[in-house]
Design an enzyme around this catalytic site. Structure first.
Site, PDB file in Angstrom:
ATOM      1  N   GLU A 131       0.813  -1.234   0.000  1.00  0.00           N
ATOM      2  CA  GLU A 131       0.000   0.000   0.000  1.00  0.00           C
ATOM      3  C   GLU A 131       0.842   1.278   0.000  1.00  0.00           C
ATOM      4  O   GLU A 131       0.596   2.182   0.793  1.00  0.00           O
ATOM      5  CB  GLU A 131      -0.940   0.000   1.221  1.00  0.00           C
ATOM      6  CG  GLU A 131      -1.875  -1.185   1.251  1.00  0.00           C
ATOM      7  CD  GLU A 131      -2.864  -1.135   2.424  1.00  0.00           C
ATOM      8  OE1 GLU A 131      -2.731  -0.273   3.300  1.00  0.00           O
ATOM      9  OE2 GLU A 131      -3.783  -1.982   2.427  1.00  0.00           O
ATOM     10  N   ASN A 172       2.197  -5.352  -3.062  1.00  0.00           N
ATOM     11  CA  ASN A 172       0.798  -5.664  -2.748  1.00  0.00           C
ATOM     12  C   ASN A 172       0.012  -4.374  -2.498  1.00  0.00           C
ATOM     13  O   ASN A 172       0.487  -3.478  -1.793  1.00  0.00           O
ATOM     14  CB  ASN A 172       0.786  -6.527  -1.465  1.00  0.00           C
ATOM     15  CG  ASN A 172      -0.540  -7.187  -1.166  1.00  0.00           C
ATOM     16  OD1 ASN A 172      -1.078  -7.900  -2.016  1.00  0.00           O
ATOM     17  ND2 ASN A 172      -1.066  -6.982   0.038  1.00  0.00           N
ATOM     18  N   HIS A 208     -10.267  -6.025  -2.000  1.00  0.00           N
ATOM     19  CA  HIS A 208     -11.310  -5.794  -0.987  1.00  0.00           C
ATOM     20  C   HIS A 208     -12.468  -5.093  -1.702  1.00  0.00           C
ATOM     21  O   HIS A 208     -12.481  -3.867  -1.843  1.00  0.00           O
ATOM     22  CB  HIS A 208     -10.752  -4.943   0.156  1.00  0.00           C
ATOM     23  CG  HIS A 208      -9.720  -5.660   0.962  1.00  0.00           C
ATOM     24  ND1 HIS A 208     -10.013  -6.788   1.706  1.00  0.00           N
ATOM     25  CD2 HIS A 208      -8.396  -5.437   1.125  1.00  0.00           C
ATOM     26  CE1 HIS A 208      -8.906  -7.213   2.315  1.00  0.00           C
ATOM     27  NE2 HIS A 208      -7.912  -6.418   1.963  1.00  0.00           N
ATOM     28  N   GLU A 238      -6.107 -10.779  -0.965  1.00  0.00           N
ATOM     29  CA  GLU A 238      -6.925 -10.477   0.227  1.00  0.00           C
ATOM     30  C   GLU A 238      -8.407 -10.381  -0.144  1.00  0.00           C
ATOM     31  O   GLU A 238      -9.146  -9.560   0.420  1.00  0.00           O
ATOM     32  CB  GLU A 238      -6.462  -9.167   0.873  1.00  0.00           C
ATOM     33  CG  GLU A 238      -4.971  -9.142   1.231  1.00  0.00           C
ATOM     34  CD  GLU A 238      -4.525  -7.892   1.975  1.00  0.00           C
ATOM     35  OE1 GLU A 238      -5.382  -7.129   2.464  1.00  0.00           O
ATOM     36  OE2 GLU A 238      -3.300  -7.677   2.066  1.00  0.00           O
ATOM     37  N   ASP A 240     -12.144 -10.198  -0.510  1.00  0.00           N
ATOM     38  CA  ASP A 240     -13.422 -10.291   0.190  1.00  0.00           C
ATOM     39  C   ASP A 240     -14.372  -9.289  -0.463  1.00  0.00           C
ATOM     40  O   ASP A 240     -13.925  -8.362  -1.144  1.00  0.00           O
ATOM     41  CB  ASP A 240     -13.306 -10.107   1.722  1.00  0.00           C
ATOM     42  CG  ASP A 240     -12.676  -8.819   2.186  1.00  0.00           C
ATOM     43  OD1 ASP A 240     -12.592  -7.850   1.398  1.00  0.00           O
ATOM     44  OD2 ASP A 240     -12.273  -8.762   3.365  1.00  0.00           O
TER      45      ASP A 240
HETATM   46  C1  XIL Z   1      -6.106  -6.014   8.533  1.00  0.00           C
HETATM   47  C2  XIL Z   1      -6.373  -7.141   9.526  1.00  0.00           C
HETATM   48  O1  XIL Z   1      -7.220  -8.106   8.943  1.00  0.00           O
HETATM   49  C3  XIL Z   1      -7.006  -6.573  10.783  1.00  0.00           C
HETATM   50  O2  XIL Z   1      -7.138  -7.578  11.786  1.00  0.00           O
HETATM   51  C4  XIL Z   1      -6.163  -5.427  11.322  1.00  0.00           C
HETATM   52  O3  XIL Z   1      -6.824  -4.831  12.434  1.00  0.00           O
HETATM   53  C5  XIL Z   1      -5.908  -4.385  10.248  1.00  0.00           C
HETATM   54  O4  XIL Z   1      -5.321  -5.006   9.113  1.00  0.00           O
HETATM   55  N1  XIL Z   1      -4.869  -4.565   3.799  1.00  0.00           N
HETATM   56  C6  XIL Z   1      -3.843  -5.353   4.277  1.00  0.00           C
HETATM   57  C7  XIL Z   1      -4.062  -6.175   5.501  1.00  0.00           C
HETATM   58  O5  XIL Z   1      -2.808  -5.454   3.630  1.00  0.00           O
HETATM   59  O6  XIL Z   1      -2.879  -6.319   6.254  1.00  0.00           O
HETATM   60  C8  XIL Z   1      -5.159  -5.617   6.362  1.00  0.00           C
HETATM   61  O7  XIL Z   1      -5.387  -6.542   7.433  1.00  0.00           O
HETATM   62  C9  XIL Z   1      -6.407  -5.378   5.550  1.00  0.00           C
HETATM   63  C10 XIL Z   1      -6.138  -4.377   4.459  1.00  0.00           C
END
Ligand code: XIL
Length: 317
Positions: A131, A172, A208, A238, A240
């Site tokens: 990020e 990522n 996401h 990731e 969802d």
């Molecule tokens: C999130 C976790 O799932 C949570 O438990 C934590 O509080 C915050 O981070 N992008 C990412 C992940 O790269 O590391 C993040 O994970 C979600 C967004």
């Protein structure tokens, strides 16, 4: 066949899921987490982040990360290791330290070398940088960018490569799943790291998404091709797909379609090597605590029962 078995049968390396240490006392959860018909890969949701692994300078803590690495090994699952350099979940000594270019480079290299060496040989891939981009494709104003400039990226990749030459090294990010300024920024990072002579193996697309506004399959396919044309792998890291609560059957059906089109985009690109969901059950999803009023983002509900999304994913595999 389940998600991982089906993905492997079509030439992918894995279908996997994130998990977290706090969930591992739930025996029903752990049983399905270890079901390798569905999950051939695990990602620790928090345990390998900087605040967890180096809470004070040069004092390392690998307990939580080791629990998940050992669980993956016991289950015969690949491990995606996450993440080395990120502006978030950064201890204060890093984010608020009084750094010079030289001292922050040294601290960053020390962090990467220690963490990657500890897990050497265990990580299929490392998310080396996470990020670092704004939505317009410019660099986020992190301590790393402010103090070191964009050279922190090739330095981080080169340091990780030296510590574990066999781990695949990824950039990522989120909102890089369809063409646009931010995806172009991620492509610029791939070229930058290569121009410095450092190794970068892949780009992780967090994915996401939101029900009903998930990018179309064709837009995701075009986007994946733009990355793989640079000579790197891609992976969904990731995934969802959240919705406004309470969910309706119409939203759950749309969610299934959105999962299916995303997985289909990966299946259509030979260099899209695997897919990871950001935990598999709504019981432990990060979404409700982060996006107020939203949730139900995972393919299994909070009672660990499969939702329509499971069949949507499977239909694409
Ligand atoms: C999130 C976790 O799932 C949570 O438990 C934590 O509080 C915050 O981070 N992008 C990412 C992940 O790269 O590391 C993040 O994970 C979600 C967004």
């Amino acid at each position: 066949a389940g998600l991982h078995s089906s993905a492997v049968a079509k030439g992918k390396l894995y279908f996997g899921t994130a998990t977290d240490n706090g969930e591992l006392s739930d025996t029903a959860y752990v049983a399905q987490l270890g079901n390798t018909d569905d999950f051939g890969q695990l990602t620790p949701g928090n345990a390998m982040k900087w605040d967890a692994t180096e809470p004070s300078q040069n004092t390392f803590s690998f307990n939580n990360g080791d629990v998940i690495a050992n669980l993956a090994a016991k289950n015969g699952q690949k491990l995606r290791c996450h993440t080395l350099v990120w502006h978030s979940q950064l201890p204060n000594w890093v984010s608020s330290g009084s750094w010079t270019n030289a001292t922050l480079i040294a601290a960053m290299k020390n962090h990467i070398t220690n963490v990657v060496t500890h897990y050497k040989g265990k990580c299929y891939a490392w998310d080396v940088a996470n990020e670092v981009l704004n939505e317009d494709g410019t660099y986020r104003d992190s301590v790393f960018y402010k103090v070191i400039g964009e050279a922190f990226l090739p330095i981080a990749f080169a340091t990780a490569a030296a510590a574990d030459p066999s781990a695949k090294l990824y950039y990522n990010d989120y909102n890089i799943e369809s063409p646009g300024a931010k995806a172009s920024g991620a492509q610029r990072i791939v070229k930058l790291v290569k121009q410095y002579g450092a190794k970068i193996d892949g780009v992780g697309l967090q994915a996401h998404f939101i029900v009903g506004s998930t990018p179309s399959q064709s837009s995701q396919s075009t986007n994946l091709a733009a990355f793989t044309a640079l000579g790197v792998d891609v992976a969904y890291t990731e995934l969802d797909i959240r919705m406004n609560l309470p969910s309706t059957s119409a939203q759950l059906a749309q969610q299934s379609a959105d999962y299916q089109s995303t997985i289909a985009a990966c299946m259509g690109n030979t260099r899209c090597i695997g897919m990871t969901i950001w935990d598999w059950t709504d019981k432990y999803s990060w979404v409700p605590s982060t996006f107020s009023g939203q949730g139900d983002a995972c393919p299994w509900d909070s009672n660990l029962v499969k939702k329509p999304a499971y069949a949507g994913i499977l239909a694409a595999l």
